[in-house]
Each structure stands twice: as structure tokens, then as C-alpha cells.
Design a protein around this motif. Structure first.
Motif, PDB file in Angstrom:
ATOM      1  N   LEU A 228       0.828  -1.204   0.000  1.00  0.00           N
ATOM      2  CA  LEU A 228       0.000   0.000   0.000  1.00  0.00           C
ATOM      3  C   LEU A 228       0.865   1.257   0.000  1.00  0.00           C
ATOM      4  CD1 LEU A 228      -2.735   1.414   0.155  1.00  0.00           C
ATOM      5  CD2 LEU A 228      -2.646   1.150   2.644  1.00  0.00           C
ATOM      6  N   PHE A 229       1.918   1.266   0.834  1.00  0.00           N
ATOM      7  CA  PHE A 229       2.812   2.427   0.852  1.00  0.00           C
ATOM      8  C   PHE A 229       3.437   2.650  -0.517  1.00  0.00           C
ATOM      9  CE2 PHE A 229       3.784   1.950   5.670  1.00  0.00           C
ATOM     10  CZ  PHE A 229       2.610   2.625   5.960  1.00  0.00           C
ATOM     11  N   TYR A 230       3.844   1.568  -1.151  1.00  0.00           N
ATOM     12  CA  TYR A 230       4.423   1.702  -2.494  1.00  0.00           C
ATOM     13  C   TYR A 230       3.391   2.287  -3.458  1.00  0.00           C
ATOM     14  CZ  TYR A 230       6.454   0.489  -6.999  1.00  0.00           C
ATOM     15  OH  TYR A 230       6.945   0.555  -8.280  1.00  0.00           O
ATOM     16  N   ARG A 231       2.192   1.797  -3.359  1.00  0.00           N
ATOM     17  CA  ARG A 231       1.123   2.277  -4.246  1.00  0.00           C
ATOM     18  C   ARG A 231       0.783   3.746  -3.980  1.00  0.00           C
ATOM     19  NH1 ARG A 231      -4.666  -0.735  -3.985  1.00  0.00           N
ATOM     20  NH2 ARG A 231      -5.894   0.856  -5.060  1.00  0.00           N
ATOM     21  N   LEU A 232       0.821   4.150  -2.715  1.00  0.00           N
ATOM     22  CA  LEU A 232       0.450   5.523  -2.356  1.00  0.00           C
ATOM     23  C   LEU A 232       1.557   6.535  -2.668  1.00  0.00           C
ATOM     24  CD1 LEU A 232      -1.318   5.099   1.119  1.00  0.00           C
ATOM     25  CD2 LEU A 232      -2.379   5.875  -0.998  1.00  0.00           C
ATOM     26  N   HIS A 242      -3.976   3.063  -9.354  1.00  0.00           N
ATOM     27  CA  HIS A 242      -4.484   4.320  -8.811  1.00  0.00           C
ATOM     28  C   HIS A 242      -5.977   4.418  -9.117  1.00  0.00           C
ATOM     29  CE1 HIS A 242      -0.593   5.524  -7.648  1.00  0.00           C
ATOM     30  NE2 HIS A 242      -0.164   5.986  -8.802  1.00  0.00           N
ATOM     31  N   ASN A 243      -6.764   4.600  -8.062  1.00  0.00           N
ATOM     32  CA  ASN A 243      -8.209   4.718  -8.238  1.00  0.00           C
ATOM     33  C   ASN A 243      -8.794   5.561  -7.109  1.00  0.00           C
ATOM     34  OD1 ASN A 243      -8.373   2.973  -5.989  1.00  0.00           O
ATOM     35  ND2 ASN A 243      -8.512   1.142  -7.297  1.00  0.00           N
ATOM     36  N   ALA A 244     -10.104   5.535  -6.974  1.00  0.00           N
ATOM     37  CA  ALA A 244     -10.787   6.415  -6.019  1.00  0.00           C
ATOM     38  C   ALA A 244     -10.554   6.022  -4.567  1.00  0.00           C
ATOM     39  CB  ALA A 244     -12.282   6.421  -6.323  1.00  0.00           C
ATOM     40  N   THR A 245      -9.894   4.892  -4.310  1.00  0.00           N
ATOM     41  CA  THR A 245      -9.698   4.448  -2.929  1.00  0.00           C
ATOM     42  C   THR A 245      -8.505   5.094  -2.246  1.00  0.00           C
ATOM     43  OG1 THR A 245      -8.270   2.594  -3.574  1.00  0.00           O
ATOM     44  CG2 THR A 245     -10.648   2.190  -3.545  1.00  0.00           C
ATOM     45  N   LEU A 246      -7.647   5.769  -2.993  1.00  0.00           N
ATOM     46  CA  LEU A 246      -6.380   6.222  -2.419  1.00  0.00           C
ATOM     47  C   LEU A 246      -6.575   7.210  -1.271  1.00  0.00           C
ATOM     48  CD1 LEU A 246      -4.044   6.555  -5.524  1.00  0.00           C
ATOM     49  CD2 LEU A 246      -4.423   4.602  -4.008  1.00  0.00           C
ATOM     50  N   THR A 247      -7.582   8.054  -1.348  1.00  0.00           N
ATOM     51  CA  THR A 247      -7.843   9.006  -0.259  1.00  0.00           C
ATOM     52  C   THR A 247      -8.237   8.267   1.015  1.00  0.00           C
ATOM     53  OG1 THR A 247      -8.553  10.683  -1.848  1.00  0.00           O
ATOM     54  CG2 THR A 247      -9.200  10.992   0.444  1.00  0.00           C
ATOM     55  N   GLN A 297     -10.533   1.005   7.006  1.00  0.00           N
ATOM     56  CA  GLN A 297      -9.828  -0.069   6.310  1.00  0.00           C
ATOM     57  C   GLN A 297     -10.812  -1.048   5.673  1.00  0.00           C
ATOM     58  OE1 GLN A 297      -7.414  -2.485   8.909  1.00  0.00           O
ATOM     59  NE2 GLN A 297      -6.049  -3.121   7.251  1.00  0.00           N
ATOM     60  N   LEU A 298     -11.853  -1.412   6.406  1.00  0.00           N
ATOM     61  CA  LEU A 298     -12.857  -2.331   5.864  1.00  0.00           C
ATOM     62  C   LEU A 298     -13.569  -1.729   4.659  1.00  0.00           C
ATOM     63  CD1 LEU A 298     -14.623  -4.856   5.926  1.00  0.00           C
ATOM     64  CD2 LEU A 298     -16.007  -3.766   7.720  1.00  0.00           C
ATOM     65  N   GLU A 299     -13.989  -0.477   4.780  1.00  0.00           N
ATOM     66  CA  GLU A 299     -14.721   0.151   3.688  1.00  0.00           C
ATOM     67  C   GLU A 299     -13.848   0.300   2.442  1.00  0.00           C
ATOM     68  OE1 GLU A 299     -17.950   0.878   3.596  1.00  0.00           O
ATOM     69  OE2 GLU A 299     -18.110  -0.028   5.587  1.00  0.00           O
ATOM     70  N   VAL A 300     -12.581   0.657   2.631  1.00  0.00           N
ATOM     71  CA  VAL A 300     -11.730   0.867   1.466  1.00  0.00           C
ATOM     72  C   VAL A 300     -11.347  -0.468   0.825  1.00  0.00           C
ATOM     73  CG1 VAL A 300      -9.469   0.881   2.630  1.00  0.00           C
ATOM     74  CG2 VAL A 300      -9.826   2.267   0.589  1.00  0.00           C
ATOM     75  N   LEU A 301     -11.242  -1.536   1.626  1.00  0.00           N
ATOM     76  CA  LEU A 301     -10.999  -2.852   1.047  1.00  0.00           C
ATOM     77  C   LEU A 301     -12.173  -3.301   0.179  1.00  0.00           C
ATOM     78  CD1 LEU A 301      -9.267  -4.816   3.962  1.00  0.00           C
ATOM     79  CD2 LEU A 301      -8.341  -4.407   1.678  1.00  0.00           C
ATOM     80  N   ILE A 302     -13.376  -3.029   0.635  1.00  0.00           N
ATOM     81  CA  ILE A 302     -14.560  -3.373  -0.165  1.00  0.00           C
ATOM     82  C   ILE A 302     -14.562  -2.571  -1.464  1.00  0.00           C
ATOM     83  CG2 ILE A 302     -17.082  -3.281  -0.229  1.00  0.00           C
ATOM     84  CD1 ILE A 302     -17.045  -3.797   2.809  1.00  0.00           C
ATOM     85  N   LEU A 307     -13.706  -2.286  -7.338  1.00  0.00           N
ATOM     86  CA  LEU A 307     -13.152  -1.533  -8.460  1.00  0.00           C
ATOM     87  C   LEU A 307     -12.146  -2.350  -9.275  1.00  0.00           C
ATOM     88  CD1 LEU A 307     -12.622   1.953  -6.770  1.00  0.00           C
ATOM     89  CD2 LEU A 307     -14.279   1.394  -8.548  1.00  0.00           C
ATOM     90  N   ARG A 308     -11.428  -3.256  -8.620  1.00  0.00           N
ATOM     91  CA  ARG A 308     -10.358  -3.993  -9.295  1.00  0.00           C
ATOM     92  C   ARG A 308     -10.734  -5.435  -9.607  1.00  0.00           C
ATOM     93  NH1 ARG A 308      -5.012  -3.828  -6.221  1.00  0.00           N
ATOM     94  NH2 ARG A 308      -4.199  -4.236  -8.319  1.00  0.00           N
TER      95      ARG A 308
END
Length: 359
Positions: A228-232, A242-247, A297-302, A307-308
Motif C-alpha cells: 500500500l505504501f508503495y502504491r500511495l 491508482h483509483n478512487a480508494t487512495l484518499t 480499512q474495511l470500507e476501502v478494502l470493499i 473496483l479492481r
């Protein structure tokens, strides 16, 4: 039995259920002390009933307990709702999410029980928190399983690191459960005289104990969030997911570091001992930030999963029971073995040399 007799019995029963008497830090053995908390302690020899009744009075643990007890039921409701919708249980792609959600139900419940019953005795206090630490390690393992399934950037998917990620997470669970339990008890089987209350590492070497425990919680989080850190922060290009979950991921990361800061620093009560005993001390804020972070964390994982999903299903093998529930169950089994060993050590007493010779 006459009505008057029944009324007297009911009155006696009500009196016997009176709320437990609270004590100050000076009236407690050192092992029960909390840094910079002076008032609102429960008796260190409380019964199970007294512990339950204390949930309904204001002590320095009340907020700790309720801030984890209520979210337990929310996470359980969330998991059961998803399990019962559209036959999700039969969808292998959802299994890593359910493992994570199960972890989200277990760790706040274990924390609730630990804070509720930890004043029954010195041994009960240590055993309660052994289970609390084990549950936190399993939560970290559940996070790793879900991150492996949904969060890895596209360019890391199917890499060697990705293939071994969950295996390393299981090893981290074992290591960190043992480290957290050791921070309370040490190795009494090797040095049985350390079983004396004032020789527990938590009391005799509080700084080292705190460093060990913070590391036991922080290290698995840092490992789990490498992808996740690498992705962010480091990844650039079209294959970074990169998608809408990053925030949301960023918000969860901020809460995680705030949680660690509160646990390590004991602020604000360290600045004004006695002023935040009942409401506002660091452990309460630690609980609130931790639960909010888990919710995010739960909401962003969903969100990431939805999305992916198409890309992941086309490029990654479907999750198996062994990679999801099997890995988590293995972590659970080893954690229980460690907890059992450390708990048994609390009651273990070596035989004197004279008795050994007679045998």
C-alpha cells in the motif's frame, strides 16, 4: 412465601448487586498501575460479577470497554449481512475479505473481555491481555490476507514477494504474539524467580516492555502495508492501481500512525496526571482511533475489491481456502499455543531439590 418476604429477598438481592468500590493507584499492586492514571481503578480481586457490573459505572476502564464492545456488533452485523447476500460465501474472490472481517469481529471483542475481567487477579490480568495481543496479531494477519488479494499494485501482482506475502504474515503473527506476551511475563520457565509480581518485565523494566509491545503491534502493520505504501507514495504509471480508494487508504494510514503515537506516548494524561483518569486518556483515544481506522480499512478494502475485481480475476488465480482460511487458522493455532504456554507458566512452580531427590 408472603409478599413481604419476597420484597425483603428482592431488596437483599439488589443490595448484593451494588456497584463495586473504586480505589486509587496507591491502593494497588504495581502490576495494575497505568501510567499517569491516579483514580478510578477497580479492586484487583474483583469477582466476574463485579467486573460485569463495573461496565455500568464510570471507572478508568469504562470508555475502553464500550468503545470496543459496540463496534464488535457492528462488524459482526456487517460480516453476516455480506455473507447472506447473493451467496457471497460461495464466491472464492470474497473469502479473503471474510477472513479480514472475522478478524475485525474478534480483536475488539477480545479487547472488551481483557479490559472487563483483567482485575480478577494478577494471573487473570496477564492471561486476558495475552488473548488481547493474540487477537491483534490475528487482525494483522487478516489484513495481510486481504491486502494480498485486493491491494497489491498491478506491477507487483504474481511477483515472488506477492507469492510469499501471506506466508511471511503468518510467521509475523507467531513472532509478534510471542513478543507481546513476553513483554508482560518474560521467560519464567528459565528464571522461575521472576514469577514474583515485582519481577515481571512490565514492572521491573517498563521501558523495555513498552518497546517490545509497541514493536509487536507496529512491525506487522508496517509489513502488511508495504504494497500500500508503495502504491500511495512511490508508484507511478498505469500499472499502479491508482483509483478512487487512495484518499481512504491515506486516511486509514494517518489514523494508524495516530493510534501508535497515542499508545507509545501516553498523552495527554502524562502532561496532567489525574485530570484524564475517567475520560480522555490515551488508551481511550487509542481505542477510538483504532476502531475508526478499522472501519475505514474495511470500507476501502470493499471499494478496492469491487473496483479492481475484473482485472484481478483476469490476472490472478482465484483465492483458495488454504491461502485464506488455512493461513489464518494456522496463525490462530500457533497463537493459542503461545498463549497457552505463557498462561501455564504463570501457575508453574518448580519442585524443590529435596523433593526431586526423594522421587
Amino acid at each position: 412465601m408472603s409478599r413481604g418476604s419476597r420484597d425483603k429477598l428482592q431488596s437483599k438481592a439488589m443490595l448484593s448487586l451494588k456497584l463495586p468500590r473504586l480505589v486509587t493507584v496507591q491502593q494497588l499492586p504495581k502490576v495494575f498501575h497505568e501510567d499517569s492514571i491516579l483514580y478510578g481503578y477497580r479492586s484487583p480481586q474483583s469477582s466476574a460479577l463485579s467486573c460485569i457490573l463495573s461496565l455500568f459505572q464510570m471507572t478508568n476502564e469504562t470508555v475502553n470497554i464500550w468503545t470496543h464492545f459496540i463496534p464488535t456488533w457492528y462488524f459482526l452485523w456487517k460480516m453476516l449481512s455480506m455473507l447472506c447476500s447473493n451467496n457471497s460465501w460461495h464466491d472464492p474472490f470474497m473469502w479473503p475479505l471474510f477472513v479480514f472481517m472475522l478478524s475485525c469481529c474478534i480483536y475488539p471483542f477480545a479487547s472488551t473481555c481483557a479490559h472487563t475481567f483483567s482485575v480478577m487477579s494478577t494471573q487473570a490480568r496477564h492471561i486476558c491481555f495475552f488473548f488481547d495481543y493474540g487477537a491483534l496479531s490475528l487482525y494483522s494477519l487478516g489484513s495481510a490476507i486481504a491486502y494480498s488479494a485486493y491491494v497489491f499494485p498491478d506491477r507487483w501482482v504474481n511477483s515472488l514477494f506477492h507469492q510469499w506475502f501471506v506466508t511471511y504474515a503468518v510467521l509475523n503473527t507467531i513472532l509478534c504474539t510471542g513478543m507481546a506476551c513476553y513483554s508482560r511475563l518474560g521467560f519464567p520457565l528459565l528464571h522461575y524467580n521472576q514469577l514474583l509480581i515485582d519481577r515481571f518485565p512490565e514492572v521491573s523494566q517498563p521501558r523495555i516492555s513498552k518497546v517490545l509491545r509497541t514493536s509487536a503491534f507496529g512491525y506487522p502493520y508496517l509489513f502488511d502495508t508495504i504494497p500500500l505504501f508503495y502504491r500511495l507514495f512511490l508508484c507511478s504509471g498505469d500499472d499502479c492501481a491508482h483509483n478512487a480508494t487512495l484518499t481512504w487508504h491515506l486516511g486509514h494510514t494517518i489514523l494508524a500512525f495516530l493510534t501508535a503515537f497515542l499508545f507509545a506516548t501516553h498523552l495527554p494524561e502524562r502532561l496532567a496526571p489525574g485530570r484524564f483518569d475517567y475520560v480522555g486518556h490515551s488508551h481511550q483515544l487509542f481505542h477510538v482511533c483504532g476502531i475508526l481506522g478499522t472501519y475505514m480499512q474495511l470500507e476501502v478494502l470493499i471499494m478496492d475489491m469491487n473496483l479492481r475485481r475484473v482485472w484481478l480475476e483476469n490476472n490472478v488465480a482465484s483465492p483458495s481456502l488454504s491461502s485464506a482460511f488455512g493461513a489464518w487458522s494456522l496463525g490462530l493455532a500457533f497463537s493459542l499455543l503461545l498463549i497457552g504456554g505463557f498462561s501455564w507458566a504463570l501457575y508453574w512452580k518448580p519442585q524443590p531439590e529435596k523433593e526431586k531427590r526423594r522421587m
